[in-house]
Design an enzyme around this catalytic site. Structure first.
Site, PDB file in Angstrom:
ATOM      1  N   LYS A  11      19.530  70.531  47.046  1.00 48.58           N
ATOM      2  CA  LYS A  11      20.433  71.144  48.039  1.00 48.58           C
ATOM      3  C   LYS A  11      19.631  71.507  49.294  1.00 48.58           C
ATOM      4  O   LYS A  11      18.756  70.743  49.678  1.00 48.58           O
ATOM      5  CB  LYS A  11      21.156  72.345  47.422  1.00 48.58           C
ATOM      6  CG  LYS A  11      21.805  71.968  46.091  1.00 48.58           C
ATOM      7  CD  LYS A  11      22.764  72.977  45.573  1.00 48.58           C
ATOM      8  CE  LYS A  11      23.363  72.470  44.269  1.00 48.58           C
ATOM      9  NZ  LYS A  11      24.430  73.312  43.764  1.00 48.58           N
ATOM     10  N   SER A 193      25.185  74.330  36.289  1.00 49.11           N
ATOM     11  CA  SER A 193      24.412  75.340  35.554  1.00 49.11           C
ATOM     12  C   SER A 193      23.689  74.789  34.330  1.00 49.11           C
ATOM     13  O   SER A 193      23.642  75.442  33.287  1.00 49.11           O
ATOM     14  CB  SER A 193      25.306  76.525  35.167  1.00 49.11           C
ATOM     15  OG  SER A 193      25.826  77.143  36.331  1.00 49.11           O
TER      16      SER A 193
HETATM   17  P1  PGA Z   1      23.519  73.952  39.600  1.00 51.18           P
HETATM   18  O1  PGA Z   1      24.019  72.828  40.621  1.00 51.18           O
HETATM   19  O2  PGA Z   1      22.679  73.250  38.561  1.00 51.18           O
HETATM   20  O3  PGA Z   1      22.716  74.903  40.434  1.00 51.18           O
HETATM   21  O4  PGA Z   1      24.741  74.572  39.004  1.00 51.18           O
HETATM   22  C1  PGA Z   1      24.396  71.566  40.174  1.00 51.18           C
HETATM   23  C2  PGA Z   1      24.834  70.726  41.355  1.00 51.18           C
HETATM   24  O5  PGA Z   1      25.494  71.270  42.264  1.00 51.18           O
HETATM   25  O6  PGA Z   1      24.532  69.531  41.434  1.00 51.18           O
END
Ligand code: PGA
Length: 232
Positions: A11, A193
């Site tokens: 991200k 998650s």
């Molecule tokens: P997360 O994000 O593992 O932090 O929940 C997963 C994603 O958005 O690809």
């Protein structure tokens, strides 16, 4: 390509080039022995800087045109020229925060494929859709815009499970992955998650061909644990 895929979606992290280079180096070293297809999706600006041998690099976004007056956008040939081999398309944060529409996502995926990039196409329902029992309908609709071609992998990421610490249950994941594969028979990753402590259970769920990991992909030892669970 190995049977299972472990993908890191950084991200908008980390905050500097120096940290990104260091983190990529660490992940590259740690994950090297795992028999998985290992993908890393850093922010655009870090793409040409990362020196990795065991990870394959991809971009978190792409534009559908190849060149021209599209301020702020990045084209498939540009991505290829800095070593990207994959792109993420349709992440829920782009759909919901940046307002990307299904038609846009289709164009992006098609442009990427045309230029020889592989695609992780993300789909996922919101909490209100699941609570209303509309989740299959929502996913079916999103899948209508996915090019059903070689080079496309689906990531099922229920929006309510992303970054919330809440997972879909193995049962919910199993039935959704089976549903997706009926429409488009390809690999289906789970995302939302995925952490060191739940990776084992999620990895043994029927129909899970890999993970797309956000938060935990910024923590090398935890990400390794997830990879280990997937490789078992
Ligand atoms: P997360 O994000 O593992 O932090 O929940 C997963 C994603 O958005 O690809």
């Amino acid at each position: 390509m190995e049977r299972r895929i472990l993908a890191a979606n950084w991200k908008m992290n980390p905050q500097s080039a120096e940290e990104a280079v260091e983190l990529a180096r660490e992940l590259d070293r740690l994950l090297a022995p795992l028999p998985l297809t290992k993908l890393l999706f850093p922010p655009f600006v870090f793409l040409p800087l990362l020196e990795v041998r065991n990870l394959t690099i991809g971009a978190q976004n792409v534009f559908w045109e190849e060149k021209g007056a599209y301020t702020g956008e990045v084209s498939p040939p540009m991505l290829k020229s800095v070593g990207a081999e994959w792109v993420l398309v349709g992440h829920s944060e782009r759909r919901n925060i940046l307002g990307e529409r299904d038609e846009d996502l289709k164009r992006k995926a098609e442009a990427a494929l045309k230029n020889g990039l592989k695609v992780v196409f993300c789909v996922g329902e919101k909490l209100k859709d699941r609570e209303a029992g509309r989740h299959f309908e929502v996913i079916r609709k999103q899948l209508e815009y996915v090019p059903k071609r070689e080079g496309v992998v689906i990531a099922y990421e229920p929006v309510w499970a992303i970054g919330t610490g809440k997972n879909a249950t193995p049962e919910q994941i199993g039935e959704m992955h089976a549903f997706i594969k009926e429409i488009f028979n390809t690999k289906v990753l789970y995302g939302g998650s995925v952490k060191g402590h739940n990776a084992k259970e999620l990895a043994s769920t029927e129909g899970v061909d890999g993970f797309l990991v956000g938060g935990a992909s910024l923590k090398p030892s935890e990400f390794y644990k997830i990879g280990e669970a997937l490789a078992e």
